[in-house]
Design a protein around this motif. Sequence first.
Motif, PDB file in Angstrom:
ATOM      1  N   THR A 121     -11.125   6.973  19.778  1.00 31.93           N
ATOM      2  CA  THR A 121     -11.739   7.128  18.403  1.00 31.93           C
ATOM      3  C   THR A 121     -10.578   6.201  17.477  1.00 31.93           C
ATOM      4  O   THR A 121     -11.086   6.007  16.517  1.00 31.93           O
ATOM      5  CB  THR A 121     -11.920   8.394  18.432  1.00 31.93           C
ATOM      6  N   LYS A 153     -12.365   3.915  15.468  1.00 32.47           N
ATOM      7  CA  LYS A 153     -12.677   4.278  14.365  1.00 32.47           C
ATOM      8  C   LYS A 153     -11.922   4.271  13.127  1.00 32.47           C
ATOM      9  O   LYS A 153     -11.718   3.609  12.058  1.00 32.47           O
ATOM     10  CB  LYS A 153     -13.455   5.823  14.622  1.00 32.47           C
ATOM     11  N   CYS A 173     -13.750  13.129  13.090  1.00 31.60           N
ATOM     12  CA  CYS A 173     -12.421  12.867  14.676  1.00 31.60           C
ATOM     13  C   CYS A 173     -12.588  13.841  15.232  1.00 31.60           C
ATOM     14  O   CYS A 173     -12.794  14.679  15.084  1.00 31.60           O
ATOM     15  CB  CYS A 173     -11.496  12.407  14.528  1.00 31.60           C
ATOM     16  N   ASP A 174     -13.058  13.028  16.964  1.00 31.88           N
ATOM     17  CA  ASP A 174     -12.871  14.277  17.807  1.00 31.88           C
ATOM     18  C   ASP A 174     -11.561  14.279  18.100  1.00 31.88           C
ATOM     19  O   ASP A 174     -11.504  14.563  19.633  1.00 31.88           O
ATOM     20  CB  ASP A 174     -13.910  13.612  19.084  1.00 31.88           C
TER      21      ASP A 174
END
Length: 296
Positions: free
Chosen positions: A256, A260, A250-251
């Motif tokens: 995200t 995601k 995970c950024d």
Amino acid sequence: MKQISAPLAAHLAGRVTTLCACWILEQRDGSTFGFTDHDRAVTVETIVCAPGNGLGASAMTGGPGLATGGGEVAGALSGAAITERDLEAGFWDGAEIRTYLVNWADPSQVLLERRAKLGEVVREGNAFRAELRGLAHLLEAKAGRVFSRTCDADLGDPRCGVGLGSAAYTAEALVQPGSDLETLRLSGLDAFATRWFAGGRLRILDGGLSGFASEIADHRAEEGSAEILLWQTLPAALADGTRVTVSAGCDKRLETCAAKFANTENFRGFPHMPGTDFVLSYPNRNTGENDGGARV
């Protein structure tokens, strides 16, 4: 204040002493090893302290109050306990070390002198040197929230709430031919798109490096296989067919988290914080911005 047993105190008061130093090291996974600077094995707390590694320690330093003390311990890379591979893999990082003064002629006479954590470990040829950090160094660790646009939770922790055990986020794969110490070719990841595991974690399940883990720098999906680039170089090559697990990365951006993981309700960042440009801006009559008027 340390309490010295009466038998050990009487021995220390004598003209002749039979003393040695013993160290018991406990890795983060609970594995325990004993060492001594005596020429024979000495048993302390039911742990056999072996002399084979020629372990020796420098003088320990201390400070007033809760000031962090420290020192060093050094030894040879010999025997099954401390190996070059384990040092390179980081298995000894953060291990707890207990230092004892022992009467080797009567090991029941023992004094726990200090507890510490292993800090930086440095290899010097066929020897190693490890920094000892007093337990007070844990009080120096910064604690508290980080205010930023990105999330300050770790993926999968209780504050995040994402279940990494799900097959959507964690998968088992096999090492394929063509892998090296930095890049692994894996089979079994056909269902995952490129960069799905970037920023995630890889853990080795088989072989001599079983338990070793590294963060994933990049993930590229290819036909019939996947290429995983590691941040940390492997201490040894993996045999073809070695089993590994890879978990999603995970950024820490809100976008995200939503796309995601569908987990925006647990997002721990502040995506609408004003940036540096806004904070440092000032009224300017030439631009029509920040002039105190109503926003159109």
